[in-house]
Design a protein around this motif. Structure first.
Motif, PDB file in Angstrom:
ATOM      1  N   GLY A 214       0.801  -1.220   0.000  1.00  0.00           N
ATOM      2  CA  GLY A 214       0.000   0.000   0.000  1.00  0.00           C
ATOM      3  C   GLY A 214       0.833   1.269   0.000  1.00  0.00           C
ATOM      4  O   GLY A 214       0.279   2.366  -0.041  1.00  0.00           O
ATOM      5  N   GLY A 215       2.169   1.105   0.060  1.00  0.00           N
ATOM      6  CA  GLY A 215       3.045   2.268  -0.044  1.00  0.00           C
ATOM      7  C   GLY A 215       3.439   2.910   1.269  1.00  0.00           C
ATOM      8  O   GLY A 215       3.968   4.031   1.278  1.00  0.00           O
ATOM      9  N   ALA A 216       3.208   2.227   2.403  1.00  0.00           N
ATOM     10  CA  ALA A 216       3.582   2.792   3.703  1.00  0.00           C
ATOM     11  C   ALA A 216       5.076   3.082   3.749  1.00  0.00           C
ATOM     12  O   ALA A 216       5.887   2.353   3.161  1.00  0.00           O
ATOM     13  CB  ALA A 216       3.200   1.831   4.821  1.00  0.00           C
ATOM     14  N   GLN A 217       5.447   4.137   4.457  1.00  0.00           N
ATOM     15  CA  GLN A 217       6.848   4.532   4.555  1.00  0.00           C
ATOM     16  C   GLN A 217       7.211   4.857   5.995  1.00  0.00           C
ATOM     17  O   GLN A 217       6.336   5.105   6.827  1.00  0.00           O
ATOM     18  CB  GLN A 217       7.129   5.744   3.665  1.00  0.00           C
ATOM     19  CG  GLN A 217       6.950   5.487   2.189  1.00  0.00           C
ATOM     20  CD  GLN A 217       7.264   6.714   1.354  1.00  0.00           C
ATOM     21  OE1 GLN A 217       7.221   7.837   1.838  1.00  0.00           O
ATOM     22  NE2 GLN A 217       7.585   6.502   0.077  1.00  0.00           N
ATOM     23  N   GLY A 218       8.507   4.879   6.288  1.00  0.00           N
ATOM     24  CA  GLY A 218       9.007   5.312   7.588  1.00  0.00           C
ATOM     25  C   GLY A 218       8.386   4.566   8.752  1.00  0.00           C
ATOM     26  O   GLY A 218       8.251   3.333   8.717  1.00  0.00           O
ATOM     27  N   PRO A 219       7.969   5.296   9.803  1.00  0.00           N
ATOM     28  CA  PRO A 219       7.412   4.663  11.005  1.00  0.00           C
ATOM     29  C   PRO A 219       6.193   3.790  10.713  1.00  0.00           C
ATOM     30  O   PRO A 219       5.905   2.868  11.481  1.00  0.00           O
ATOM     31  CB  PRO A 219       7.029   5.868  11.878  1.00  0.00           C
ATOM     32  CG  PRO A 219       7.949   6.955  11.432  1.00  0.00           C
ATOM     33  CD  PRO A 219       8.109   6.754   9.945  1.00  0.00           C
ATOM     34  N   ALA A 220       5.466   4.056   9.630  1.00  0.00           N
ATOM     35  CA  ALA A 220       4.279   3.259   9.301  1.00  0.00           C
ATOM     36  C   ALA A 220       4.637   1.822   8.967  1.00  0.00           C
ATOM     37  O   ALA A 220       3.762   0.934   8.978  1.00  0.00           O
ATOM     38  CB  ALA A 220       3.535   3.893   8.123  1.00  0.00           C
ATOM     39  N   LEU A 221       5.919   1.556   8.682  1.00  0.00           N
ATOM     40  CA  LEU A 221       6.363   0.194   8.365  1.00  0.00           C
ATOM     41  C   LEU A 221       6.787  -0.580   9.606  1.00  0.00           C
ATOM     42  O   LEU A 221       6.987  -1.796   9.533  1.00  0.00           O
ATOM     43  CB  LEU A 221       7.530   0.236   7.373  1.00  0.00           C
ATOM     44  CG  LEU A 221       7.163   0.583   5.930  1.00  0.00           C
ATOM     45  CD1 LEU A 221       8.406   0.913   5.129  1.00  0.00           C
ATOM     46  CD2 LEU A 221       6.397  -0.568   5.287  1.00  0.00           C
ATOM     47  N   ILE A 222       6.937   0.087  10.740  1.00  0.00           N
ATOM     48  CA  ILE A 222       7.384  -0.588  11.952  1.00  0.00           C
ATOM     49  C   ILE A 222       6.448  -1.732  12.359  1.00  0.00           C
ATOM     50  O   ILE A 222       6.908  -2.835  12.699  1.00  0.00           O
ATOM     51  CB  ILE A 222       7.572   0.416  13.104  1.00  0.00           C
ATOM     52  CG1 ILE A 222       8.730   1.374  12.770  1.00  0.00           C
ATOM     53  CG2 ILE A 222       7.851  -0.310  14.421  1.00  0.00           C
ATOM     54  CD1 ILE A 222       8.944   2.473  13.804  1.00  0.00           C
TER      55      ILE A 222
END
Length: 294
Positions: free
Chosen positions: A261-269
């Motif tokens: 879905g394209g999550a990046q940075g802290p959203a991938l933790i």
């Protein structure tokens, strides 16, 4: 000064399912082969857990002294945050490797002495992932190490020390090792996907940096699919009850949706935690199927 809580955080407890899963399913294969040995399984777990903690501290030390963690997005790093000295973290890494070595020596003495060589290579691989003058983790080879040592070697080794023979159980252990190894790789891929911006600046050429964001997301999905295929191969070699392992797709699919879905940075933790849960679920569910079908 780092507190006990900081040291526990530095050990990266959320990665420990990647150490437990190979032992769980490797032991299940041995039990399916009517050769399970409980105390050897426990020692194998000590080896695997200690190596994982050692790797985590070693990475903390090596990345910290290189400055790779100066602008870290993910979980706490002891050296990068300044909470602990590089020397203290290095000693913690080697203490963990020492625990793994002692447990491994007991297994070697009661099984086969050539396992000492396997253990030595495993420790060297753990250290030089980010350590030394030319760490292979900075060359895009980290996933290879994880697949081989936290997948194939961990599962096949756990099965071998209990069965002490190859046969169908050996090939079943290879299939299981490929399955959990692919998910262990997926954890690393998600981690490195999150860190692409900072790793690129620091000169850490992980596989994610080399592939780029779009293809790295595709690689994550491919690894999840490969893990599902490994469940089918394991079931074909042993018992169709092993297909229970496909239940890992519940947490894995949720994680894959976030990645794709394209999550990046802290959203991938959270993806790291969900993928770790998926790996443990793969091992526990497939292992339960092996026990039912034994």
């Amino acid at each position: 000064m780092a507190t006990a809580a900081h040291w526990i955080a530095g050990a990266r407890v959320r990665t420990l399912p990647a150490a437990v899963a190979p032992v769980v399913v490797g032991t299940a294969v041995a039990v399916w082969d009517d050769r399970g040995v409980a105390w050897k399984a426990l020692l194998a777990a000590v080896v695997s857990l200690a190596l994982q903690v050692g790797v985590n501290y070693a990475n903390d030390y090596s990345d910290g002294i290189r400055g790779t963690d100066d602008d870290r997005v993910g979980p706490l790093r002891l050296v990068g945050s300044g909470l602990a000295s590089p020397g203290a973290v290095k000693r913690a890494a080697f203490a963990a490797f020492g625990v793994a070595g002692v447990a491994g020596l007991v297994l070697a003495a009661t099984t086969s002495w050539w396992l000492v060589l396997v253990g030595a290579v495993s420790v060297l691989a753990a250290w030089y992932y980010t350590g030394g003058s030319k760490p292979y983790g900075y060359l895009g080879l980290g996933e290879v190490m994880v697949f081989v040592f936290f997948g194939l070697v961990a599962v096949v080794g756990t099965t071998w020390v209990q069965t002490e023979r190859w046969g169908t159980a050996g090939w079943a252990a290879v299939a299981a090792g490929a399955g959990v190894g692919a998910l262990a790789c997926a954890i690393l891929v998600a981690n490195n996907l999150r860190d692409i911006p900072t790793d690129r600046v620091a000169g850490k050429l992980t596989l994610a940096v080399r592939l780029g964001e779009r293809r790295t997301r595709g690689l994550y999905a491919l690894l999840v699919a490969a893990s599902a295929a490994a469940v089918v191969v394991l079931a074909a070699l042993t018992t169709w009850w092993a297909l229970l392992g496909l239940g890992f797709l519940l947490p894995a699919a949720a994680a894959a949706r976030v990645v794709l879905g394209g999550a990046q940075g802290p959203a991938l933790i959270p993806v790291l935690q969900r993928t770790g849960i998926a790996e443990l679920a793969w091992a526990v569910l497939a292992g339960a199927g092996l026990l039912v079908g034994a």
